[in-house]
Design an enzyme around this catalytic site. Sequence first.
Site, mmCIF file in Angstrom:
data_model
loop_
_atom_site.group_PDB
_atom_site.id
_atom_site.type_symbol
_atom_site.label_atom_id
_atom_site.label_comp_id
_atom_site.label_asym_id
_atom_site.label_seq_id
_atom_site.Cartn_x
_atom_site.Cartn_y
_atom_site.Cartn_z
ATOM 1 N N GLY A 14 0.838 -1.213 0.000
ATOM 2 C CA GLY A 14 0.000 0.000 0.000
ATOM 3 C C GLY A 14 0.867 1.254 0.000
ATOM 4 N NE ARG A 75 -1.959 -4.044 -2.070
ATOM 5 C CZ ARG A 75 -1.871 -3.507 -0.879
ATOM 6 N NH1 ARG A 75 -1.093 -4.035 0.038
ATOM 7 N NH2 ARG A 75 -2.563 -2.448 -0.560
ATOM 8 C CG ASP A 106 2.766 -6.697 7.914
ATOM 9 O OD1 ASP A 106 2.204 -6.082 6.979
ATOM 10 O OD2 ASP A 106 2.155 -7.437 8.697
ATOM 11 C CB THR A 129 2.049 0.820 6.221
ATOM 12 O OG1 THR A 129 0.661 0.617 6.561
ATOM 13 C CG2 THR A 129 2.857 0.506 7.466
ATOM 14 C CG ASP A 131 -2.968 0.133 8.033
ATOM 15 O OD1 ASP A 131 -3.831 1.012 7.933
ATOM 16 O OD2 ASP A 131 -2.903 -0.853 7.276
ATOM 17 C CG ASP A 133 -0.181 -2.536 10.925
ATOM 18 O OD1 ASP A 133 0.702 -1.926 10.285
ATOM 19 O OD2 ASP A 133 -0.970 -3.332 10.389
ATOM 20 N NE ARG A 175 -7.275 -4.999 4.400
ATOM 21 C CZ ARG A 175 -6.981 -4.242 3.351
ATOM 22 N NH1 ARG A 175 -7.928 -3.557 2.762
ATOM 23 N NH2 ARG A 175 -5.756 -4.199 2.874
HETATM 24 P P1 ADP Z 1 2.310 -4.245 2.706
HETATM 25 O O1 ADP Z 1 3.768 -4.346 2.397
HETATM 26 O O2 ADP Z 1 1.812 -2.832 2.627
HETATM 27 O O3 ADP Z 1 1.957 -4.966 3.990
HETATM 28 P P2 ADP Z 1 1.197 -6.471 1.177
HETATM 29 O O4 ADP Z 1 0.830 -7.286 2.366
HETATM 30 O O5 ADP Z 1 0.230 -6.412 0.038
HETATM 31 O O6 ADP Z 1 1.523 -4.943 1.524
HETATM 32 O O7 ADP Z 1 2.588 -7.037 0.625
HETATM 33 C C1 ADP Z 1 3.230 -6.442 -0.489
HETATM 34 C C2 ADP Z 1 3.877 -7.494 -1.328
HETATM 35 O O8 ADP Z 1 4.885 -8.172 -0.561
HETATM 36 C C3 ADP Z 1 2.972 -8.600 -1.806
HETATM 37 O O9 ADP Z 1 2.195 -8.233 -2.931
HETATM 38 C C4 ADP Z 1 3.983 -9.690 -2.145
HETATM 39 O O10 ADP Z 1 4.612 -9.398 -3.376
HETATM 40 C C5 ADP Z 1 5.001 -9.507 -1.034
HETATM 41 N N1 ADP Z 1 4.698 -10.460 0.072
HETATM 42 C C6 ADP Z 1 3.737 -10.362 1.004
HETATM 43 N N2 ADP Z 1 3.729 -11.437 1.822
HETATM 44 C C7 ADP Z 1 4.722 -12.250 1.368
HETATM 45 C C8 ADP Z 1 5.229 -13.520 1.777
HETATM 46 N N3 ADP Z 1 4.704 -14.210 2.817
HETATM 47 N N4 ADP Z 1 6.257 -14.051 1.062
HETATM 48 C C9 ADP Z 1 6.795 -13.395 0.016
HETATM 49 N N5 ADP Z 1 6.366 -12.190 -0.412
HETATM 50 C C10 ADP Z 1 5.344 -11.625 0.246
#
Ligand code: ADP
Length: 326
Positions: A14, A75, A106, A129, A131, A133, A175
Amino acid sequence: MKQLKKIGVLTSGGDAPGMNAAIRAVVRTAIFHELEVVGIRQGYTGLLEKQFVPMESHSVSKIMSRGGTILKSSRCPRFVEAEVRSIAHDNLKEAGIDALVVIGGDGSFRGATLLYKEFGFPVIGVPGTIDNDIYGTDFTIGYDTAINTAMEAVDKIRDTADSHNIIFFVEVMGRNSGFIALNTSIATGAEATLIPEIDTEIQDLCHYLEYGRRKNKSSGIIIVAEGFGGGNAAEVARKVKEILPTYDTRVSTLGHIQRGGSPTCNDRVLASRLGYAAVTALLDGTTDVMTGQINGDVVYTPFEQAVSRRNDINQMEHKMAQVLAL
Ligand code: ADP
């Protein structure tokens, strides 16, 4: 560890206001230390598609006041697959990149730590982010801007609520986390705050509204975090209306305005500090950690902890918000 010559930087997940200030800090610090910098567009997607752009000092001129991210974000669900991450690693090696700065949340750090664990590739995280968090930092980049945006919006909504004796249910982002909701509530004197971390029965909320009415409160603001277990703002409003049919209720969902806009001074300063700290740490051979700020000091938290723990809201503050709004 081999001497660093070239680093990559990307923004992932995000978007958050202040990411540009973080990119600027990474690029300028790296150039100061005579490193080459490659911007990777669209997060992990760009890493897989070799969307690499050389960054110069002027590439990051005048971007600090802009929301979003000049490198774009995405993403990239397939990054969870080991074979896909192996392509990412090949692309980094082919481009001569020796280390990677990941600005994101995260989820992005879960991907980053795997690049280190699987290939020994040096990575460092900068928490961006709205959030707030993420464990390992008092504040994440973007959070301060988001709560100020939400606060201004709720102040405006309150004008109508007061003028027309309406109870407004205002949905804010969050969320899994009630930080935005709780602090927006405290700052606007909202009558109640519904967040994922705390169960609030609709019946109790109604008692509370009735109590306010007996004290001549003719209008009200209820802040609802999108992840509240009892339903979204529209559902909560409907349930309240069933119990208190004479109340005039409205719903307003703030949505993506909370993610955009020019970052506040706090977010720009935090992003500058953490971007700077990320590059200096890489130069010292530090890897597989996230930069953060705790009690005013820059700290480094292993990704392992940053992704497995979370920043908890202070439950006493939830009570305080309610006491102050009575
Ligand atoms: P944020 O980084 O804001 O928490 P996301 O949770 O959408 O956003 O994660 C961003 C990107 O990080 C995902 O689209 C994916 O490419 C990568 N990612 C998230 N979780 C994993 C994971 N468990 N293993 C590998 N890559 C991950």
